[in-house]
Scaffold this active site. Structure first.
Site, PDB file in Angstrom:
ATOM      1  N   HIS A  99      -0.519   5.118  -0.383  1.00 31.84           N
ATOM      2  CA  HIS A  99      -1.587   6.116  -0.482  1.00 31.84           C
ATOM      3  C   HIS A  99      -2.695   5.588  -1.369  1.00 31.84           C
ATOM      4  CE1 HIS A  99      -3.562  10.003  -0.935  1.00 31.84           C
ATOM      5  NE2 HIS A  99      -2.949  10.288   0.191  1.00 31.84           N
TER       6      HIS A  99
ATOM      7  N   ASP B  51       3.387  11.996   5.654  1.00 31.10           N
ATOM      8  CA  ASP B  51       3.635  11.738   7.070  1.00 31.10           C
ATOM      9  C   ASP B  51       5.000  11.123   7.352  1.00 31.10           C
ATOM     10  OD1 ASP B  51       1.047  12.608   7.957  1.00 31.10           O
ATOM     11  OD2 ASP B  51       0.240  10.822   6.994  1.00 31.10           O
TER      12      ASP B  51
ATOM     13  N   HIS C 295      -4.667   7.672   8.702  1.00 29.99           N
ATOM     14  CA  HIS C 295      -4.816   9.020   8.113  1.00 29.99           C
ATOM     15  C   HIS C 295      -3.787   9.938   8.805  1.00 29.99           C
ATOM     16  CE1 HIS C 295      -6.637  12.338   6.103  1.00 29.99           C
ATOM     17  NE2 HIS C 295      -7.798  12.414   6.734  1.00 29.99           N
TER      18      HIS C 295
HETATM   19  N1  COA Z   1       3.099  -0.769   4.139  1.00 32.87           N
HETATM   20  C1  COA Z   1       3.036  -2.034   3.632  1.00 32.87           C
HETATM   21  N2  COA Z   1       2.140  -2.405   2.716  1.00 32.87           N
HETATM   22  C2  COA Z   1       1.265  -1.486   2.301  1.00 32.87           C
HETATM   23  C3  COA Z   1       1.277  -0.165   2.782  1.00 32.87           C
HETATM   24  C4  COA Z   1       2.247   0.173   3.734  1.00 32.87           C
HETATM   25  N3  COA Z   1       2.324   1.396   4.237  1.00 32.87           N
HETATM   26  N4  COA Z   1       0.291   0.538   2.198  1.00 32.87           N
HETATM   27  C5  COA Z   1      -0.326  -0.316   1.373  1.00 32.87           C
HETATM   28  N5  COA Z   1       0.251  -1.530   1.440  1.00 32.87           N
HETATM   29  C6  COA Z   1      -0.126  -2.732   0.679  1.00 32.87           C
HETATM   30  C7  COA Z   1      -1.269  -3.450   1.377  1.00 32.87           C
HETATM   31  O1  COA Z   1      -0.815  -4.394   2.306  1.00 32.87           O
HETATM   32  C8  COA Z   1      -1.984  -4.052   0.198  1.00 32.87           C
HETATM   33  O2  COA Z   1      -1.262  -5.171  -0.217  1.00 32.87           O
HETATM   34  P1  COA Z   1      -2.011  -6.481  -0.783  1.00 32.87           P
HETATM   35  O3  COA Z   1      -2.698  -6.009  -2.050  1.00 32.87           O
HETATM   36  O4  COA Z   1      -0.911  -7.445  -1.024  1.00 32.87           O
HETATM   37  O5  COA Z   1      -2.970  -6.902   0.283  1.00 32.87           O
HETATM   38  C9  COA Z   1      -1.839  -3.004  -0.891  1.00 32.87           C
HETATM   39  O6  COA Z   1      -0.635  -2.305  -0.592  1.00 32.87           O
HETATM   40  C10 COA Z   1      -2.998  -2.019  -0.956  1.00 32.87           C
HETATM   41  O7  COA Z   1      -3.126  -1.436   0.358  1.00 32.87           O
HETATM   42  P2  COA Z   1      -4.471  -0.945   1.007  1.00 32.87           P
HETATM   43  O8  COA Z   1      -4.293  -0.855   2.481  1.00 32.87           O
HETATM   44  O9  COA Z   1      -5.608  -1.758   0.492  1.00 32.87           O
HETATM   45  O10 COA Z   1      -4.564   0.502   0.374  1.00 32.87           O
HETATM   46  P3  COA Z   1      -5.596   1.607   0.767  1.00 32.87           P
HETATM   47  O11 COA Z   1      -5.749   2.465  -0.433  1.00 32.87           O
HETATM   48  O12 COA Z   1      -6.823   1.009   1.355  1.00 32.87           O
HETATM   49  O13 COA Z   1      -4.869   2.380   1.951  1.00 32.87           O
HETATM   50  C11 COA Z   1      -3.366   3.742   3.109  1.00 32.87           C
HETATM   51  C12 COA Z   1      -4.114   3.529   1.794  1.00 32.87           C
HETATM   52  C13 COA Z   1      -2.709   5.089   3.095  1.00 32.87           C
HETATM   53  C14 COA Z   1      -4.351   3.681   4.281  1.00 32.87           C
HETATM   54  C15 COA Z   1      -2.292   2.616   3.241  1.00 32.87           C
HETATM   55  O14 COA Z   1      -1.341   2.768   2.230  1.00 32.87           O
HETATM   56  C16 COA Z   1      -1.658   2.614   4.610  1.00 32.87           C
HETATM   57  O15 COA Z   1      -2.201   2.005   5.550  1.00 32.87           O
HETATM   58  N6  COA Z   1      -0.481   3.316   4.778  1.00 32.87           N
HETATM   59  C17 COA Z   1       0.125   3.452   6.080  1.00 32.87           C
HETATM   60  C18 COA Z   1      -0.581   4.519   6.896  1.00 32.87           C
HETATM   61  C19 COA Z   1      -0.291   5.916   6.372  1.00 32.87           C
HETATM   62  O16 COA Z   1       0.843   6.276   6.131  1.00 32.87           O
HETATM   63  N7  COA Z   1      -1.342   6.718   6.259  1.00 32.87           N
HETATM   64  C20 COA Z   1      -1.243   8.104   5.856  1.00 32.87           C
HETATM   65  C21 COA Z   1      -1.747   8.314   4.474  1.00 32.87           C
HETATM   66  S1  COA Z   1      -1.401   9.963   3.920  1.00 32.87           S
END
Ligand code: COA
Length: 416
Positions: free
Chosen positions: A298, A353, A259
């Protein structure tokens, strides 16, 4: 490019134009006037798809990549407004008149001074061993103590909200200075919240360009739908706990790297990569290890995050005067290109971010202070949403699905 006020506005409006060129052919949804409960929805792990509440405060249009506060487009607010105005808008629902803004600002500023209880707690705590977000939580206790000192048994939410907004700025400044063992700086009532954030952190009166850029960053982070920290704050509120506990909940949730903590994590990644030449190999290794690229992806946006659209050109223009930041920014831009090429089909783009930390770093702010800056802004959204939810409060109490055993016989200790 040298930055002046009108160039900043132009860059934001150009970003808006580009965004609308890309999303203009996708129809904007019309939100319902009220939520028609009960709502049927498909819920996935992490409550994806679940509807927790209705709200008139803000809307994240994940399909188009648009963000709206109380009906106003985020690009317009960034181009023309201030964080004080936007906080008023989120809390009260309309843009303030001149008088309303003056009164609002006065309410917040009169609650900004360094509080003795917070100062004393920071004296005894190991400030450099605790994450600054934990110290912001302490500031919420300090704020609460101030109300108790004034003999308030049950503090009015609105008064607490003003104090939270004021104290979050002051405490962020206090923490930044305590971490460097520098004397604390009292906020200057003639400066804006953005100006005071910079002033109380650095001890120097900020110039108008850094102040404006900080103001824009604050506007961009103020609210974002039913995100994890907002939901946490609302869950605490729904039990009829108090505003300061709700803020502590929000802070704990915001700190995590999935987050608000992502802004900090992005900088560590960029420093680890070191230069644009290393991006390809770093990204390949990250993919191999299923390591996420921080600042990308996201839950809601399946399009480019409009907040990143604003921050990217601003960070780019501002960093020209700082060669070491330039190197980090070039690395970030290359990483964006490589990551989007590889993961664009999963709709993974930079989020807010990805570029915010580069802007803060160019302003000379320590990486560990990035998430507190996010918090200093997001409190406006938290207080607004907590107060709105309380108007028709019902305790949050979702179900869990038990998947364990049900018919085991108790085994005495000696027989285990
Ligand atoms: N880098 C690489 N792969 C990513 C990714 C990233 N930043 N964000 C998502 N993915 C991939 C996941 O590995 C997953 O792949 P798969 O289906 O092959 O397993 C898919 O995209 C879905 O990701 P998931 O983590 O299930 O999405 P979510 O909706 O639960 O999570 C976030 C959303 C924001 C937590 C996630 O995108 C993330 O961890 N981003 C990095 C942290 C970040 O920048 N957070 C700030 C958000 S404003």
């Amino acid at each position: 490019m040298s930055l002046d006020q009108s160039t900043i506005t132009e860059l934001i409006l150009e970003a808006k134009k580009k965004a609308y060129e890309e999303i203009g052919n996708v129809e904007a949804p019309t939100p319902p006037a009220e939520v028609a409960w009960p709502v049927n929805c498909d819920v996935k792990p992490g409550l994806e798809g679940a509807v927790a509440a209705g709200s008139k405060i803000g809307f994240v249009d994940g399909v188009r990549g648009a963000l709206v506060y109380r009906g106003y487009d985020i690009f317009d607010l960034c181009a023309h407004s201030t964080f004080e105005e936007v906080s008023y808008l989120l809390m009260f629902g309309t843009l303030p008149t001149k008088l309303e803004l003056e009164q609002f600002t006065q309410q917040v500023r009169s609650r900004m001074s360094i509080l003795e209880s917070t100062r004393k707690m920071y004296e005894v705590l190991p400030v450099n061993s605790l994450h600054p977000m934990k110290l912001l939580e302490v500031a919420m206790i300090g704020a609460d103590a101030e109300d108790s000192k004034a003999g308030e048994k049950e503090i009015d939410d609105l008064q607490a909200a003003y104090r939270v907004i004021g104290q979050m700025t002051t405490a962020t400044g206090m923490i930044a200075r305590k971490r460097k063992n520098l004397p604390l700086v009292e906020p200057d009532p003639d400066l804006s919240l953005a100006g005071n954030l910079l002033y109380t952190m650095t001890g120097e009166k900020p110039d108008e360009i850094s102040t404006r850029l900080m103001d824009i960053a604050l506007i961009l982070h103020a609210d974002h739908g039913m995100n994890a920290s907002t939901f946490t704050a609302m869950v605490v509120t729904s039990t009829l706990s108090d505003m300061y506990f709700a803020m502590s909940g929000g802070l704990g949730s915001l700190k995590g790297p999935l987050h608000g903590g992502a802004n900090e994590a992005v900088l560590y990644d960029l420093e680890e990569i070191g230069s644009p030449d290393n991006v390809d190999s770093w990204f390949k290794e990250a993919q191999k290890n299923r390591r996420k690229v921080m600042g990308m992806g996201h839950r809601v946006y399946k399009a480019y995050d409009p907040r990143a659209r604003v921050l990217k050109p601003l960070a780019d223009a501002y960093s020209h005067q700082y060669p070491d930041i330039r190197q980090l920014l070039d690395t970030a831009e290359k990483l964006e290109k490589v990551a989007v090429e590889a993961m664009g089909d999963k709709m993974i783009f930079p989020n807010v971010d990805f570029y915010s930390g580069l802007l803060y770093r160019a302003m000379g702010i320590e990486t560990l202070m990035f998430t507190p800056l996010f918090a200093a802004s997001r409190v406006s959204g938290w207080v607004a949403r907590c107060m709105e939810y309380k108007e028709n409060n019902r305790i949050f109490r979702p179900r869990g699905i038990y998947t364990g055993e049900t018919d085991l016989h108790y085994v005495a200790m000696k027989d285990r």
